[in-house]
Motif scaffolding. Structure first.
Motif, mmCIF file in Angstrom:
data_model
loop_
_atom_site.group_PDB
_atom_site.id
_atom_site.type_symbol
_atom_site.label_atom_id
_atom_site.label_comp_id
_atom_site.label_asym_id
_atom_site.label_seq_id
_atom_site.Cartn_x
_atom_site.Cartn_y
_atom_site.Cartn_z
ATOM 1 N N MET A 22 -36.074 -10.232 8.757
ATOM 2 C CA MET A 22 -35.296 -10.873 7.702
ATOM 3 C C MET A 22 -33.892 -10.290 7.559
ATOM 4 S SD MET A 22 -37.523 -13.019 7.110
ATOM 5 C CE MET A 22 -36.452 -13.917 6.046
ATOM 6 N N GLN A 23 -33.729 -8.999 7.776
ATOM 7 C CA GLN A 23 -32.438 -8.350 7.555
ATOM 8 C C GLN A 23 -31.757 -7.934 8.851
ATOM 9 O OE1 GLN A 23 -33.096 -5.180 4.737
ATOM 10 N NE2 GLN A 23 -34.193 -6.535 3.351
ATOM 11 N N ASP A 24 -32.519 -7.296 9.735
ATOM 12 C CA ASP A 24 -31.912 -6.765 10.963
ATOM 13 C C ASP A 24 -31.659 -7.849 12.002
ATOM 14 O OD1 ASP A 24 -32.314 -4.346 9.640
ATOM 15 O OD2 ASP A 24 -34.043 -3.774 10.869
ATOM 16 N N ARG A 25 -32.563 -8.826 12.109
ATOM 17 C CA ARG A 25 -32.456 -9.847 13.154
ATOM 18 C C ARG A 25 -32.674 -11.260 12.631
ATOM 19 N NH1 ARG A 25 -32.300 -8.771 18.535
ATOM 20 N NH2 ARG A 25 -31.518 -10.898 18.415
ATOM 21 N N PRO A 26 -31.923 -11.680 11.609
ATOM 22 C CA PRO A 26 -32.079 -13.054 11.143
ATOM 23 C C PRO A 26 -31.618 -14.066 12.187
ATOM 24 C CG PRO A 26 -30.184 -12.058 10.095
ATOM 25 C CD PRO A 26 -30.897 -10.967 10.860
ATOM 26 N N ASP A 27 -30.909 -13.583 13.208
ATOM 27 C CA ASP A 27 -30.438 -14.456 14.283
ATOM 28 C C ASP A 27 -31.558 -14.867 15.234
ATOM 29 O OD1 ASP A 27 -30.388 -11.632 14.982
ATOM 30 O OD2 ASP A 27 -29.527 -12.255 16.891
ATOM 31 N N ALA A 28 -32.653 -14.130 15.245
ATOM 32 C CA ALA A 28 -33.790 -14.494 16.096
ATOM 33 C C ALA A 28 -34.425 -15.744 15.508
ATOM 34 C CB ALA A 28 -34.798 -13.355 16.167
ATOM 35 N N GLN A 29 -34.360 -16.834 16.225
ATOM 36 C CA GLN A 29 -34.822 -18.122 15.722
ATOM 37 C C GLN A 29 -36.345 -18.233 15.795
ATOM 38 O OE1 GLN A 29 -32.619 -20.572 14.307
ATOM 39 N NE2 GLN A 29 -31.497 -18.631 14.318
ATOM 40 N N ASN A 30 -36.927 -18.869 14.789
ATOM 41 C CA ASN A 30 -38.381 -19.034 14.744
ATOM 42 C C ASN A 30 -38.919 -19.730 15.988
ATOM 43 O OD1 ASN A 30 -38.912 -17.710 12.342
ATOM 44 N ND2 ASN A 30 -38.798 -19.561 11.097
ATOM 45 N N ILE A 31 -38.237 -20.759 16.461
ATOM 46 C CA ILE A 31 -38.746 -21.485 17.631
ATOM 47 C C ILE A 31 -38.765 -20.577 18.860
ATOM 48 C CG2 ILE A 31 -36.548 -22.511 18.357
ATOM 49 C CD1 ILE A 31 -38.288 -25.109 18.938
ATOM 50 N N ASP A 32 -37.771 -19.722 18.993
ATOM 51 C CA ASP A 32 -37.750 -18.783 20.119
ATOM 52 C C ASP A 32 -38.877 -17.767 19.992
ATOM 53 O OD1 ASP A 32 -35.509 -20.048 21.243
ATOM 54 O OD2 ASP A 32 -34.148 -18.836 20.010
#
Length: 98
Positions: A22-32
């Motif tokens: 949620m904080q460190d890697r919000p860029d990691a997309q759920n679909i990925d």
């Protein structure tokens, strides 16, 4: 290790995973995440909801998501979710066939 200590350690590891996603890697997309690992933030929020329900604590899907995401899901999507690429969508569809 006693059961109470194990539960505390497991809870601490869960909270750290939640912070990471949620904080460190919000860029990691759920679909990925789904395509690579078979689970995503939505899965974790559903498991949170299910655990609450199993213990007699009423919690809806949206309440579980808000508890995990730390905000309403639509707000998180607007801030962090991008459009999935055609390749990611195809991989998801292929991996989730009945």
């Amino acid at each position: 290790m006693d059961d109470a200590t194990r539960t505390e350690i497991e809870a601490a590891a869960f909270r750290r995973l939640q912070q990471h996603l949620m904080q460190d890697r919000p860029d990691a997309q759920n679909i990925d995440m789904m395509n690579l690992a078979g689970f995503c933030r939505n899965c974790l929020s559903r498991w949170y909801q299910e655990a609450a329900n199993e213990r007699g604590i009423p919690m809806t899907k949206e309440e579980g998501r808000e508890a995990f995401y730390g905000m309403p899901f639509d707000e998180w999507k607007a801030k962090h979710q991008t459009e999935a690429s055609p390749a990611a969508q195809a991989a998801f569809a292929d991996s989730h066939k009945d």
